[in-house]
Design a protein around this motif. Structure first.
Motif, PDB file in Angstrom:
ATOM      1  N   PRO A  73      23.513  -0.628   8.879  1.00 10.62           N
ATOM      2  CA  PRO A  73      23.083   0.165   9.951  1.00 10.62           C
ATOM      3  C   PRO A  73      23.085  -0.111  11.352  1.00 10.62           C
ATOM      4  CG  PRO A  73      21.154  -1.627   9.120  1.00 10.62           C
ATOM      5  CD  PRO A  73      22.517  -1.891   8.430  1.00 10.62           C
ATOM      6  N   LEU A  74      23.307   1.143  12.093  1.00 15.19           N
ATOM      7  CA  LEU A  74      23.673   1.030  13.480  1.00 15.19           C
ATOM      8  C   LEU A  74      22.949   0.084  14.437  1.00 15.19           C
ATOM      9  CD1 LEU A  74      24.445   4.887  14.227  1.00 15.19           C
ATOM     10  CD2 LEU A  74      26.138   3.112  13.726  1.00 15.19           C
ATOM     11  N   ASP A  75      21.693  -0.207  13.930  1.00 15.90           N
ATOM     12  CA  ASP A  75      20.600  -1.069  14.616  1.00 15.90           C
ATOM     13  C   ASP A  75      20.722  -2.555  14.063  1.00 15.90           C
ATOM     14  OD1 ASP A  75      19.504   0.907  16.207  1.00 15.90           O
ATOM     15  OD2 ASP A  75      18.250   1.688  14.471  1.00 15.90           O
ATOM     16  N   ALA A  76      21.749  -2.872  13.252  1.00 17.92           N
ATOM     17  CA  ALA A  76      21.898  -4.199  12.912  1.00 17.92           C
ATOM     18  C   ALA A  76      22.186  -5.280  13.985  1.00 17.92           C
ATOM     19  CB  ALA A  76      23.209  -4.300  11.896  1.00 17.92           C
ATOM     20  N   PRO A  77      21.669  -6.334  13.953  1.00 10.38           N
ATOM     21  CA  PRO A  77      21.833  -7.481  15.002  1.00 10.38           C
ATOM     22  C   PRO A  77      23.454  -7.455  15.383  1.00 10.38           C
ATOM     23  CG  PRO A  77      20.553  -8.311  13.260  1.00 10.38           C
ATOM     24  CD  PRO A  77      21.086  -7.030  12.669  1.00 10.38           C
ATOM     25  N   GLY A  78      23.721  -7.392  16.611  1.00  7.75           N
ATOM     26  CA  GLY A  78      24.965  -7.857  17.253  1.00  7.75           C
ATOM     27  C   GLY A  78      25.736  -6.495  17.377  1.00  7.75           C
ATOM     28  N   LEU A  79      25.150  -5.118  16.903  1.00  9.69           N
ATOM     29  CA  LEU A  79      25.840  -3.929  17.266  1.00  9.69           C
ATOM     30  C   LEU A  79      24.972  -3.283  18.405  1.00  9.69           C
ATOM     31  CD1 LEU A  79      26.244  -2.537  13.632  1.00  9.69           C
ATOM     32  CD2 LEU A  79      27.994  -3.129  15.333  1.00  9.69           C
ATOM     33  N   GLU A  80      25.944  -2.514  19.170  1.00  6.47           N
ATOM     34  CA  GLU A  80      25.327  -1.807  20.164  1.00  6.47           C
ATOM     35  C   GLU A  80      25.884  -0.642  20.469  1.00  6.47           C
ATOM     36  OE1 GLU A  80      24.972  -2.604  25.064  1.00  6.47           O
ATOM     37  OE2 GLU A  80      26.627  -3.746  23.704  1.00  6.47           O
ATOM     38  N   VAL A  81      25.125   0.570  20.421  1.00  5.93           N
ATOM     39  CA  VAL A  81      25.569   2.040  20.460  1.00  5.93           C
ATOM     40  C   VAL A  81      25.329   2.322  22.231  1.00  5.93           C
ATOM     41  CG1 VAL A  81      25.304   4.349  19.512  1.00  5.93           C
ATOM     42  CG2 VAL A  81      25.096   2.465  18.309  1.00  5.93           C
ATOM     43  N   LEU A  82      26.158   2.795  22.588  1.00  3.72           N
ATOM     44  CA  LEU A  82      26.202   3.473  23.845  1.00  3.72           C
ATOM     45  C   LEU A  82      26.865   4.849  24.035  1.00  3.72           C
ATOM     46  CD1 LEU A  82      28.214   0.414  25.555  1.00  3.72           C
ATOM     47  CD2 LEU A  82      25.664   0.516  25.606  1.00  3.72           C
ATOM     48  N   GLY A  83      25.707   5.647  24.883  1.00  9.02           N
ATOM     49  CA  GLY A  83      26.194   7.064  24.979  1.00  9.02           C
ATOM     50  C   GLY A  83      25.392   7.774  23.970  1.00  9.02           C
ATOM     51  N   ASP A  84      25.909   9.026  23.719  1.00  7.75           N
ATOM     52  CA  ASP A  84      25.203  10.126  22.871  1.00  7.75           C
ATOM     53  C   ASP A  84      25.179   9.458  21.296  1.00  7.75           C
ATOM     54  OD1 ASP A  84      24.395  12.309  21.687  1.00  7.75           O
ATOM     55  OD2 ASP A  84      25.489  13.731  22.655  1.00  7.75           O
ATOM     56  N   ARG A  85      24.067   8.834  20.993  1.00  9.72           N
ATOM     57  CA  ARG A  85      24.011   8.061  19.488  1.00  9.72           C
ATOM     58  C   ARG A  85      24.209   9.412  18.645  1.00  9.72           C
ATOM     59  NH1 ARG A  85      21.051   3.292  17.482  1.00  9.72           N
ATOM     60  NH2 ARG A  85      20.660   3.750  15.358  1.00  9.72           N
ATOM     61  N   GLU A  86      23.451  10.523  18.939  1.00 11.69           N
ATOM     62  CA  GLU A  86      23.506  11.656  17.910  1.00 11.69           C
ATOM     63  C   GLU A  86      24.997  12.107  17.532  1.00 11.69           C
ATOM     64  OE1 GLU A  86      21.306  14.881  19.415  1.00 11.69           O
ATOM     65  OE2 GLU A  86      19.556  13.837  19.357  1.00 11.69           O
ATOM     66  N   VAL A  87      25.902  11.864  18.294  1.00 14.39           N
ATOM     67  CA  VAL A  87      27.292  12.444  17.828  1.00 14.39           C
ATOM     68  C   VAL A  87      27.781  11.298  16.814  1.00 14.39           C
ATOM     69  CG1 VAL A  87      29.836  12.216  18.764  1.00 14.39           C
ATOM     70  CG2 VAL A  87      27.868  13.372  20.168  1.00 14.39           C
ATOM     71  N   LEU A  88      27.265   9.955  17.178  1.00 10.22           N
ATOM     72  CA  LEU A  88      27.764   9.210  15.916  1.00 10.22           C
ATOM     73  C   LEU A  88      26.976   9.380  14.657  1.00 10.22           C
ATOM     74  CD1 LEU A  88      29.455   6.507  15.311  1.00 10.22           C
ATOM     75  CD2 LEU A  88      27.600   5.077  16.331  1.00 10.22           C
ATOM     76  N   GLU A  89      25.577   9.370  14.724  1.00 14.76           N
ATOM     77  CA  GLU A  89      25.155   9.834  13.638  1.00 14.76           C
ATOM     78  C   GLU A  89      25.470  10.928  12.827  1.00 14.76           C
ATOM     79  OE1 GLU A  89      21.075   9.780  15.407  1.00 14.76           O
ATOM     80  OE2 GLU A  89      20.747   7.420  14.914  1.00 14.76           O
ATOM     81  N   PHE A  90      25.768  12.103  13.585  1.00  9.51           N
ATOM     82  CA  PHE A  90      26.329  13.302  12.996  1.00  9.51           C
ATOM     83  C   PHE A  90      27.528  13.054  12.186  1.00  9.51           C
ATOM     84  CE2 PHE A  90      28.275  17.643  13.473  1.00  9.51           C
ATOM     85  CZ  PHE A  90      27.216  18.323  13.282  1.00  9.51           C
ATOM     86  N   TRP A  91      28.580  12.293  12.624  1.00 10.66           N
ATOM     87  CA  TRP A  91      29.602  11.807  12.231  1.00 10.66           C
ATOM     88  C   TRP A  91      29.430  11.057  10.685  1.00 10.66           C
ATOM     89  CZ3 TRP A  91      34.959  11.794  12.175  1.00 10.66           C
ATOM     90  CH2 TRP A  91      35.696  11.013  11.512  1.00 10.66           C
ATOM     91  N   LEU A  92      28.571  10.206  10.952  1.00 21.19           N
ATOM     92  CA  LEU A  92      28.281   9.381   9.795  1.00 21.19           C
ATOM     93  C   LEU A  92      27.701  10.093   8.555  1.00 21.19           C
ATOM     94  CD1 LEU A  92      26.997   6.048  11.692  1.00 21.19           C
ATOM     95  CD2 LEU A  92      29.140   6.457  10.676  1.00 21.19           C
ATOM     96  N   GLU A  93      26.708  11.121   9.151  1.00 25.64           N
ATOM     97  CA  GLU A  93      26.076  11.652   8.096  1.00 25.64           C
ATOM     98  C   GLU A  93      26.951  12.731   7.288  1.00 25.64           C
ATOM     99  OE1 GLU A  93      23.198  14.046  10.160  1.00 25.64           O
ATOM    100  OE2 GLU A  93      21.719  12.110  10.594  1.00 25.64           O
ATOM    101  N   ARG A  94      28.182  13.069   7.988  1.00 32.39           N
ATOM    102  CA  ARG A  94      29.072  14.155   7.400  1.00 32.39           C
ATOM    103  C   ARG A  94      30.414  13.824   6.875  1.00 32.39           C
ATOM    104  NH1 ARG A  94      25.326  15.990  10.470  1.00 32.39           N
ATOM    105  NH2 ARG A  94      24.631  18.135  10.427  1.00 32.39           N
ATOM    106  N   THR A  95      30.550  12.316   7.096  1.00 29.65           N
ATOM    107  CA  THR A  95      31.759  11.917   6.662  1.00 29.65           C
ATOM    108  C   THR A  95      31.639  10.988   5.375  1.00 29.65           C
ATOM    109  OG1 THR A  95      31.705  10.092   8.179  1.00 29.65           O
ATOM    110  CG2 THR A  95      32.864  11.778   8.926  1.00 29.65           C
ATOM    111  N   SER A  96      32.891  10.879   4.570  1.00 26.21           N
ATOM    112  CA  SER A  96      32.649   9.900   3.479  1.00 26.21           C
ATOM    113  C   SER A  96      33.964   9.097   3.524  1.00 26.21           C
ATOM    114  CB  SER A  96      32.477  10.869   2.365  1.00 26.21           C
ATOM    115  OG  SER A  96      33.139  10.480   1.117  1.00 26.21           O
ATOM    116  N   PHE A  97      33.831   7.890   2.984  1.00 29.24           N
ATOM    117  CA  PHE A  97      35.163   6.848   2.791  1.00 29.24           C
ATOM    118  C   PHE A  97      35.020   6.476   1.568  1.00 29.24           C
ATOM    119  CE2 PHE A  97      34.016   6.941   7.416  1.00 29.24           C
ATOM    120  CZ  PHE A  97      35.327   7.144   7.830  1.00 29.24           C
ATOM    121  N   GLY A  98      35.716   7.244   0.541  1.00 32.13           N
ATOM    122  CA  GLY A  98      35.775   6.837  -0.840  1.00 32.13           C
ATOM    123  C   GLY A  98      35.358   5.311  -1.399  1.00 32.13           C
TER     124      GLY A  98
END
Length: 98
Positions: A73-98
């Motif tokens: 998860p993006l909120d895991a310890p040690g991770l930091e999201v800076l800026g428009d978090r919605e853009v990253l979430e939008f990407w993660l919801e719509r992409t797939s890595f086999g």
């Protein structure tokens, strides 16, 4: 992909001046462990580099990659999201890595 075809999902991701910066904080400069995913209106591209982006995901290399592959998860310890978090979430919801 919430009912969208792969083509529609890819189109939804693109937008002018929309980008994601992945930044590993636990590596030396020689590794160059920073990437920019450019979601411009013309299409998507990626490159190594350090520059301002719409959103940045920072943290230890393994955690950044696991989060980008939706294995941590993006909120895991040690991770930091800076800026428009919605853009990253939008990407993660719509992409797939086999």
């Amino acid at each position: 992909m919430q009912g969208n075809t792969p083509h529609e999902a890819a189109r939804d991701l693109r937008g002018p001046r929309r980008s994601i910066h992945l930044h590993a904080t636990d590596t030396g400069p020689a590794l160059n462990a920073e990437w920019i995913v450019d979601l411009g209106g013309e299409g998507m591209s990626w490159r190594r580099g350090h520059e301002k982006a719409t959103v940045a995901l920072r943290g230890p290399l393994t955690s950044v990659l696991l989060a980008f592959y939706r294995r941590l998860p993006l909120d895991a310890p040690g991770l930091e999201v800076l800026g428009d978090r919605e853009v990253l979430e939008f990407w993660l919801e719509r992409t797939s890595f086999g």
